[in-house]
Every structure is written in C-alpha cells, then in structure tokens.
Design a protein around this motif. Sequence first.
Motif, mmCIF file in Angstrom:
data_model
loop_
_atom_site.group_PDB
_atom_site.id
_atom_site.type_symbol
_atom_site.label_atom_id
_atom_site.label_comp_id
_atom_site.label_asym_id
_atom_site.label_seq_id
_atom_site.Cartn_x
_atom_site.Cartn_y
_atom_site.Cartn_z
ATOM 1 N N ARG A 1 0.786 -1.225 -0.119
ATOM 2 C CA ARG A 1 0.078 -0.052 0.084
ATOM 3 C C ARG A 1 0.784 1.291 0.056
ATOM 4 O O ARG A 1 0.398 2.156 -0.557
ATOM 5 C CB ARG A 1 -0.844 0.046 1.175
ATOM 6 C CG ARG A 1 -1.984 -1.109 1.114
ATOM 7 C CD ARG A 1 -3.113 -0.831 1.981
ATOM 8 N NE ARG A 1 -2.848 -0.752 3.470
ATOM 9 C CZ ARG A 1 -2.795 -1.681 4.332
ATOM 10 N NH1 ARG A 1 -2.989 -3.030 4.025
ATOM 11 N NH2 ARG A 1 -2.317 -1.705 5.729
ATOM 12 N N ARG A 2 1.973 1.337 0.893
ATOM 13 C CA ARG A 2 2.846 2.466 0.858
ATOM 14 C C ARG A 2 3.467 2.623 -0.786
ATOM 15 O O ARG A 2 3.547 3.619 -1.240
ATOM 16 C CB ARG A 2 3.927 1.896 1.724
ATOM 17 C CG ARG A 2 3.817 2.274 3.088
ATOM 18 C CD ARG A 2 4.925 2.018 3.866
ATOM 19 N NE ARG A 2 4.587 2.083 5.266
ATOM 20 C CZ ARG A 2 5.312 1.457 6.231
ATOM 21 N NH1 ARG A 2 6.632 0.925 5.967
ATOM 22 N NH2 ARG A 2 4.989 1.764 7.607
ATOM 23 N N ALA A 3 3.602 1.320 -1.422
ATOM 24 C CA ALA A 3 4.185 1.572 -2.792
ATOM 25 C C ALA A 3 3.311 2.343 -3.563
ATOM 26 O O ALA A 3 3.405 3.025 -4.561
ATOM 27 C CB ALA A 3 4.635 -0.051 -3.306
ATOM 28 N N ALA B 1 8.774 3.188 -4.938
ATOM 29 C CA ALA B 1 7.507 2.602 -5.079
ATOM 30 C C ALA B 1 7.584 1.140 -5.652
ATOM 31 O O ALA B 1 7.493 0.191 -5.256
ATOM 32 C CB ALA B 1 6.415 3.287 -5.968
ATOM 33 N N GLN B 2 8.566 1.142 -6.925
ATOM 34 C CA GLN B 2 8.986 0.031 -7.460
ATOM 35 C C GLN B 2 9.553 -0.865 -6.308
ATOM 36 O O GLN B 2 9.704 -2.087 -6.274
ATOM 37 C CB GLN B 2 10.118 0.218 -8.591
ATOM 38 C CG GLN B 2 8.983 0.751 -9.729
ATOM 39 C CD GLN B 2 10.102 1.098 -11.017
ATOM 40 O OE1 GLN B 2 10.952 1.525 -10.754
ATOM 41 N NE2 GLN B 2 9.625 0.907 -12.001
ATOM 42 N N LEU B 3 10.782 -0.438 -5.467
ATOM 43 C CA LEU B 3 11.397 -1.175 -4.686
ATOM 44 C C LEU B 3 10.448 -1.867 -3.535
ATOM 45 O O LEU B 3 10.697 -2.931 -3.128
ATOM 46 C CB LEU B 3 12.549 -0.235 -3.885
ATOM 47 C CG LEU B 3 13.388 -0.797 -2.893
ATOM 48 C CD1 LEU B 3 14.197 -1.861 -3.405
ATOM 49 C CD2 LEU B 3 14.127 0.138 -2.012
ATOM 50 N N LEU B 4 9.466 -0.979 -3.023
ATOM 51 C CA LEU B 4 8.493 -1.424 -2.070
ATOM 52 C C LEU B 4 7.660 -2.736 -2.576
ATOM 53 O O LEU B 4 7.150 -3.674 -2.308
ATOM 54 C CB LEU B 4 7.919 -0.408 -1.637
ATOM 55 C CG LEU B 4 8.401 0.666 -0.642
ATOM 56 C CD1 LEU B 4 7.576 1.893 -0.262
ATOM 57 C CD2 LEU B 4 8.639 -0.176 0.781
ATOM 58 N N VAL B 5 7.406 -2.522 -4.002
ATOM 59 C CA VAL B 5 6.768 -3.555 -4.708
ATOM 60 C C VAL B 5 7.409 -4.842 -4.397
ATOM 61 O O VAL B 5 7.126 -5.872 -4.344
ATOM 62 C CB VAL B 5 6.293 -3.335 -6.074
ATOM 63 C CG1 VAL B 5 5.658 -4.447 -6.996
ATOM 64 C CG2 VAL B 5 5.154 -2.065 -6.135
ATOM 65 N N ALA B 6 8.851 -4.924 -5.056
ATOM 66 C CA ALA B 6 9.695 -5.926 -4.907
ATOM 67 C C ALA B 6 9.924 -6.372 -3.758
ATOM 68 O O ALA B 6 9.891 -7.736 -3.394
ATOM 69 C CB ALA B 6 11.185 -5.474 -5.644
ATOM 70 N N LEU B 7 9.960 -5.563 -2.623
ATOM 71 C CA LEU B 7 10.125 -6.267 -1.202
ATOM 72 C C LEU B 7 8.907 -6.906 -0.868
ATOM 73 O O LEU B 7 9.087 -7.839 -0.117
ATOM 74 C CB LEU B 7 10.367 -4.814 -0.284
ATOM 75 C CG LEU B 7 10.241 -5.117 1.184
ATOM 76 C CD1 LEU B 7 11.371 -6.036 1.749
ATOM 77 C CD2 LEU B 7 10.093 -3.918 1.966
ATOM 78 N N SER B 8 7.618 -6.462 -1.078
ATOM 79 C CA SER B 8 6.475 -7.100 -0.766
ATOM 80 C C SER B 8 6.466 -8.472 -1.318
ATOM 81 O O SER B 8 5.930 -9.303 -0.851
ATOM 82 C CB SER B 8 5.233 -6.209 -1.073
ATOM 83 O OG SER B 8 3.900 -6.754 -0.887
ATOM 84 N N GLN B 9 6.844 -8.413 -2.682
ATOM 85 C CA GLN B 9 6.801 -9.693 -3.490
ATOM 86 C C GLN B 9 7.759 -10.810 -2.695
ATOM 87 O O GLN B 9 7.411 -11.928 -2.572
ATOM 88 C CB GLN B 9 7.002 -9.544 -4.787
ATOM 89 C CG GLN B 9 6.170 -8.913 -5.886
ATOM 90 C CD GLN B 9 6.522 -8.652 -7.135
ATOM 91 O OE1 GLN B 9 7.395 -7.974 -7.367
ATOM 92 N NE2 GLN B 9 5.652 -9.297 -8.029
#
Length: 788
Positions: free
Chosen positions: A551-553, A612-620
Amino acid sequence: MKSIVPITPDVRMIGWKTLLMAALVGLFGYMTPAGAQTLTFSDSGKPEDEGLGLLQEEPHDIIYFTAASGGGWAKILLLPFRDMPATPRGTLRFSIQGIESDEFVAKWTDIERIDFWEKRLERETAERIASEDFVGAYPFLSILIRDYPRRPGLKKLRSEFLWRNAIKRASGTQRAEALAMLEELHRYDPQFNQSDVLKAISLTTGSLMQALVNDGDLDNAQQVLARLKVEYKDYGLDAIAKWDGEFLRMATEKRQAAIDAVKAKDFRSARRLARESLYLKPDIAGGRELVKRIDEAYPLISVGVLQAARVFDPVRLDNWAARRAGRLLYRNLFEIQGAAPEGGEYDFLFGSVQTTPDRLGMELTLDTAKLPKPLNRIEVDFLADQLAKRATPESEIYFSPWAAAVTGIGITGPQRVECVLRRPHVLPNCLLQINVDASWFGGEKGGVTGDYFTETVNDQETRFMLTEDARLTSGDSGKPREIVEVRCASGSDAVSKLLSGEIDVLDQLFPADAIKLKERRDVKVVEYPLPTIHMLVPCSDHTFVSDKNFRRALLYGINREDILKGELLENRDSPGCRVLSGPFPAGLSQDDPLGYAYDNTILPRRFEPSLAQLLVALSQNLKTAEAERKEEPPPVLRAIRLAFPADNLSRVACEAIRSQWELLGLKVELVELPIGRTFPDPDTADIVYVSAAIWEPIIDARRLLGPDGLAKSEDQLIGLGLRRLEEARNWKEVRDRLLVLHSISHHELPVLPLWQMVDSFAYRTSLSGMGGNIVSLYQNAGNWRLEF
C-alpha cells in the motif's frame, strides 16, 4: 572579393586566399545555437536557402560582391544603416559572422548589393503567404512585428497573412478560427479590402452559426450573435439579420408550444418550452411574463447533478448523491447545520436540547406544537426506545460510540427524555444522527419524513414531488411542487444546461468551471463550507493490497500533486484544495477549527516511483519467502481492480492513477460502478475511489476506519486509537488523540489519502431562498422560490 581589407595595427591588403587559409584553421564557419556549422562567406555563388533554419541563426546582413572584384558573398553583423545609401562613396567597414574579432573594409564600388535581415524576413513571409504555408510564415511575421514594428509595408503584409489564412480556414471546417482572424483583420486594418472582408465575415458567421445550431450549442451561438450585433451594427451584415430573425422564429415557435402546453395542463413541458424560448430570444415579447405565469401555476426547480442518487441517506459518509437527495426524503434526529469553533452545529429535529454544565447529561425536550406533519406525531416513549436501541448491539441502528458514552436513558416528563453519560463528552449530539423514517409515526418502514417523495427514477432524471402534507402546509406560498434532478454527462454539459436555463441549480462544480461562472451576472457560485476528503479504500482480500508495504508503494507511485493541480484544478488556484497525509480534513486555512483532527507536521508522502518499485519488490519477496516457509506456491501479483463512481471527476482521477501505477509495472483494471453506487459489491474490485464527508472526525473516524466502517480495518493500533478517542473527556484530549490517530493512519495506511477538495454549487439568480453557508444543497429547499 579580393579587395576585402582587415583593419589591424598595420593596415595591409589581405586577399581572398588569406581568408580561405583562415577558414582552414577554424575560422571558416561558426556554430549556430542548434550546434550546426554554418558557412559565413564564399568566393562564389550565393548562400544556401536556409528556409525555416534561418530562424535559428543570429540576425545578419549579406553582402554580395561584384564579379569584377572577384565575386562571392559574406554574412556580416547587422550594419548601422538599414537601407542602401543613395550615392555610396569610399569604403564600408563590417564584421563577418564567426570572425567578429576582426573588422574588415571593402570599397563600395566592389559591392553589388546588400541583403538586409528584415528584408529577408519580409521576403520569406511573403513567399510563404503566397504558397499558403501559413504555419511557416507565422514565425517570420512574428519576428518582424516584434523587432521591426515600423517597417513600411508590414501592415499590408500582416493583413495579407490574416486575409489569406482566414479564407483558407473558412473553406474547410475551421469556421471559428476563420471568423476570429477576419475580425482581427478588420480591427487591425479596417480599410484593407473592406467590402470583401465584411462579406467574408458575414458568410463565415452564417456557416458557423449553422454548425453551432446543428450541434445544439445554442449558448455559444447566442454569444457569437450578440457580440457581432454590437460590434458590426453599422455595417448591416446579412448573416446577423438572418440569424437574428431565425432565433426569433425558433423562439416564437417554442413560446406558442409552451402556451399550448399550459392549456393542456402539461406544466412540465410548458416550463421547459417557455425557458427555451426566452433563452433563444431574451427580448421576445411576453417571454418573461409567460415564464413567471407558469412558475406561479406550477413551481418546479431543475437541478443538474453529476452523480445521480439511487439510495437516499442524508448521513451517508461515502455517497455525495445519497447525502444530497436523502435530505429531501428523510430527516435526522440531529442534523448538522454547519461548522463551529468546537465541532459541528446540530439541530434537534423535534425540539430543543440542553447539555448539563458538567457534560454528563443531555436533556431532549419535544415541541410538537411547532412541528409539521408527520413530525408532530412523535411520542416521547418511542423516542426513548430509539435512543436505547442506538446503544443495543442487536439493533440495526446500534452505534458503538453511543453505547460506550451513555449509561442511562429515562423519561423525565411528558415531553422530555434525559440521557446520562458515563463520562463527559464534548459533543454527544453528533452521536445521534439517526435517520427518521415514517415508522417513527406509525407508517411503513422506509417511508419518507421529508417534504418530498420520489415519483420517477431513471437514467436521465429523478423527480421528487411535494408530499400532500407539505403541500397543504405551504398553501400557495410558491414552494416547489417538483424538484427534478437532471443527470449531466460531464461538467461542461452541466454548465451549458445551467447557462441555457434548462436547469436552475448545479449541485457540484469542477473548480475551473466555478471560477469561470463567477464572472457571470446571471449565475451565483457558492462554496460549501465543509470540504470532502478523497481517498482510496481497500475493499477486497487481494493478497498484496492487504500488505502495508504494498500500500505504501501504491501511494508513493501516485503523483497526487500533479493530478490534483493539473487534472482536477486545471492549473488554477483553489484555496483549501490540497494533498493530504491522513484521512481527516485539514481545514480551509491554517487556523481553521475544522482541521482539529489534522496534524500539519506530518507531510504527505512525495511522488517517488523508484521507491514505489522497490517496495513492490520487497512485498513480493516477503510474500514468496512466507509461502516457501509454509511450503505453498508463491502468490501471483494479479491485476489491481480500481473502482470509481460514475462521475467525471472520479473517472479523470482514476485514469491518471492507473497510468502512473502502470509505469511501476503493475496491471490495473478500471471498474466503473453503476449509477448511484459508490462502493463495490464483494469480490468485484480491490480498491475504490471514495469522496468522503469527514465533517465530524470525533464520530466519522470510526465510521471510516473501524471494523464496521468503510475501511473495515482490523489493525490493533487503529482500534486502540479509536477507543482512546471515544474516551476523551474534553476538547484537548479529543484533539491530541485524533492527532495520534492521524499518525497511526499515516503509517498503517488503512486507507490511502489523496486530497481535500472544496466543492461549490451554482444557481441562476432568478432563484431565491438558497441561503448561505449550507452544508447540503437541499438544506433550505423549502424556501426556494423562482422570481422573474
């Protein structure tokens, strides 16, 4: 060109070959602003035709040398004189472009001619006009107008440009542009081909008017005709006379149709036709009198809406249309009237209310003698029962903050109910915004208690008719017999209907439209005193949307400032509209008490797509690691379904959000909700765009963030913050605990805050009784009157 002489400390002749050698060591050319090397002299021929490339060069003159002197040419810095001398004698000093450090001298007898810079511009302009290359001619002409405004022949050249360009556009479909050019030509040079220009203005006006009428754009057609009648009244243009007569003919036909409709008692059609007649020809004989007579016989108000209502609830948090239309059908036990320094101002529907000095009790006194039907049939024991049900978990009107606040409810007199509170409460009235329907007075459940009921509901309009009780009470006071909500396809469509008189009120404006309408004398624009808070609310069990990092992403991936200012405000200043860091209103100014729940020290997250892209990758990665520990297949990041209500503003915002999320590599599907719906059915969307009325954060915090609220948050920190808020005993504790809740929401993101919008409505000045500082459009609908 062999006789060019440089001026040096010891003056001596330098021939053409010397200049050539200089060129070979780097002085041969110079760099243009575009970076290309340009030849600045030659011993033969003539310069290349640069075409539009000439505009990239520094201004210069060109000297052409005689064949007897060796021929050739040179581009030189602008000479101090701007025409060939009548009888040149002696020598000419000049500097060659690219060799500015040296000054050269040549005999006048060796110079064949000089091509001056402005004459080249004039020649380029004239050639392009002759070949109808008006796009190419325009920049040359602009430089001439800017740098050489007093040039002989410039006026004619500019007039030729406007004339030929207008004729070409008029022969196609660019009638409005052609008319603008012809009028500009007539203002600039009234004597230029005057009879032809006036004839062209008339013909172009005729074709433009026909096109506007065919497209149904009567507003612009009327404006064009009215303006031309004033500006060309002394020229007797045929098109003006023709279309003035055509509008009179159309207006007369509609006026007669309106009269026929009155005779047939079809007041709805009569009203529409009479207004259309008056709009087509404002000075038509008897036009205003006819409209007034129809309004007196059958008062009807048309309201343009961008969001049509399909549910009717005056306290609905997330549905603008339900709040608006619900006020016509239903009343609330306590109704908000506006904002005050300490929370909202509320009126008790059935009488008066008094809070004890220690704020541990509130006394409700009925005053049925002053109430209209059916409200005057309220009974004190029934009211006490409803207050008790509000605190009973099994009841459908149960509200946990009221249950936590009240400890006793009793009847202390024939018209009085007393509520005893567990602890001091700063605003107990706000906890009792209960819908009052006909079942309170022995009628059917869901029956109306307002002055109107719904007669017709379809995709185009919703008709509200005055109830029999309200009609008998109002008599012949002119109270609207009907209020018709007309659904408008877009903001521009709504504004057009308002200006044409098709609608009397427009309930919600785009900020840019509000600014434009404020300039009109026949329209009044008013801002609602309470803003709406726009946010994205998760509404599914999407594996990734439920993750805080994801959600932060999503929030970091939205350029909220750009969408708000560029897409929604159209780059216009609109005080009070701003990006938010939390789910509560920030107020309309720095010291606005309405912003008591907002912490201005918490700044909104910036647009940072890389983060945002970094947080998406972290979540995955975290989801994959968790699946491996459980020996399950890793979750797939499926498309995000973004839902939005069927209105133009929400659609524009969500299309922009989708585009920005797709740049992060996410797949996004837009889901437009059915008309009148603002929240999706289960498993039809993952996130929904919501415009919420967070007008009283003390109560609305739970309605938004609680387990039974819009966000359905089960977050423990959010739950703790809500409970502590409801235990607050004074305004300082309320504010401090709301600031803590703002901070928790900022970090946990149960909802994704977007921006705060200050909404406004508009109405024609022929409508009176709207009132000021109203929080709901129909707050004073009973006082509306049409006046002509």
